[in-house]
Design an enzyme around this catalytic site. Structure first.
Site, mmCIF file in Angstrom:
data_model
loop_
_atom_site.group_PDB
_atom_site.id
_atom_site.type_symbol
_atom_site.label_atom_id
_atom_site.label_comp_id
_atom_site.label_asym_id
_atom_site.label_seq_id
_atom_site.Cartn_x
_atom_site.Cartn_y
_atom_site.Cartn_z
ATOM 1 C CD GLU A 289 35.270 22.716 30.309
ATOM 2 O OE1 GLU A 289 36.323 22.523 29.521
ATOM 3 O OE2 GLU A 289 34.478 21.635 30.576
ATOM 4 C CD GLU B 116 37.485 18.036 26.782
ATOM 5 O OE1 GLU B 116 36.347 17.383 27.320
ATOM 6 O OE2 GLU B 116 37.624 18.974 26.906
#
Length: 263
Positions: A143, A240
């Site tokens: 990520e 998130e």
């Protein structure tokens, strides 16, 4: 059709960690993810997943000491042994929880680390982790994070992440595409997602600015989710974000998608 998971490191934090599983299920989420399971016995987490019919979607490799600002250790040459021990731990938890995907955060090089050495270490660690996870049937993702919230982070753009992934030569590493982070770093979200979709292994969402509910801010999430569905994306989309108040009070954005996922 995209499926939605709740990130329990950020949502339902009004409750203890183990109680968040039930709250996520009652809110209509089909899966859960979080930074890491390592502070709890795998059997306890597995029981929560089983009791509430939830899929364990994703967690991260051990990230170092977050209280000291660490966001992963994969690029740190002096912590390779620690990284590899963390991979072994992640494999154990992934097997116990039936987790199909594990994320690797690159970390922040220290002021004494040469950038070429950090990149070489990251490539070698990614290759090692992807091999070990692959042996367990687990997909690895990496990520990029935005530099504003994470100063000094080593991988901040999707293109750089993919260049590093290509350098590993591994077929078991995909991109974790966090729309919030990439809006801050790159923009051009719809075109980028369409171009990179075959290489994306997981997607996360939050509104910008503020990293709050997806219904807040400049990003048109309804358009992006509909586009993902049109492109045939059937993976997970992780919620998130930092709720502006009580988590349940900010879930209006999820009502349409909940109905689709339950239908």
């Amino acid at each position: 059709m995209a499926r939605f998971s709740a990130n329990l490191s950020m949502l339902f934090t009004e409750r203890s960690f183990l109680d968040r599983f039930g709250a996520a299920a009652r809110a209509g989420f089909r899966g859960v993810e979080y930074l890491g399971p390592y502070g709890f016995p795998a059997a306890e987490i597995a029981a929560r997943l089983r009791d509430f019919g939830l899929a364990q979607v994703l967690f991260n490799l051990p990230m170092g000491d977050m209280t000291k600002g660490e966001r992963g250790i994969a690029c740190l040459p002096d912590r390779v042994d620690e990284f590899r021990a963390g991979v072994a731990q992640a494999v154990q938890y992934a097997r116990a929880l039936g987790c199909p995907t594990v994320n690797c955060l690159a970390g922040n090089p220290t002021q004494h680390t040469k950038m070429a050495e950090a990149r070489r270490t990251l490539v070698e660690n990614l290759r090692y982790a992807a091999d070990r996870l692959g042996e367990a049937g687990v997909q690895m993702v990496m990520e990029p994070l935005n530099r504003y919230d994470n100063p000094g982070y080593f991988v901040t753009h999707s293109g750089r992440a993919l260049d590093i992934i290509d350098e590993t030569g591994s077929t078991n590493i995909k991109l974790q595409y966090d729309i919030y982070h990439m809006q801050r770093m790159e923009g051009d979200l719809a075109a980028t997602i369409e171009r990179l979709l075959p290489r994306i292994g997981h997607i996360q969402i939050a509104g910008n600015p503020g990293r709050h509910e997806p219904s807040v801010g400049e990003i048109n999430f309804r358009f992006l989710i509909e586009r993902l569905d049109a492109l045939g994306y059937d993976g997970w989309v992780g919620a998130e974000y930092s709720p502006r108040g009580r988590t349940e009070d900010g879930l209006g954005w999820f009502s349409t998608y909940r109905a689709k996922n339950e239908g």
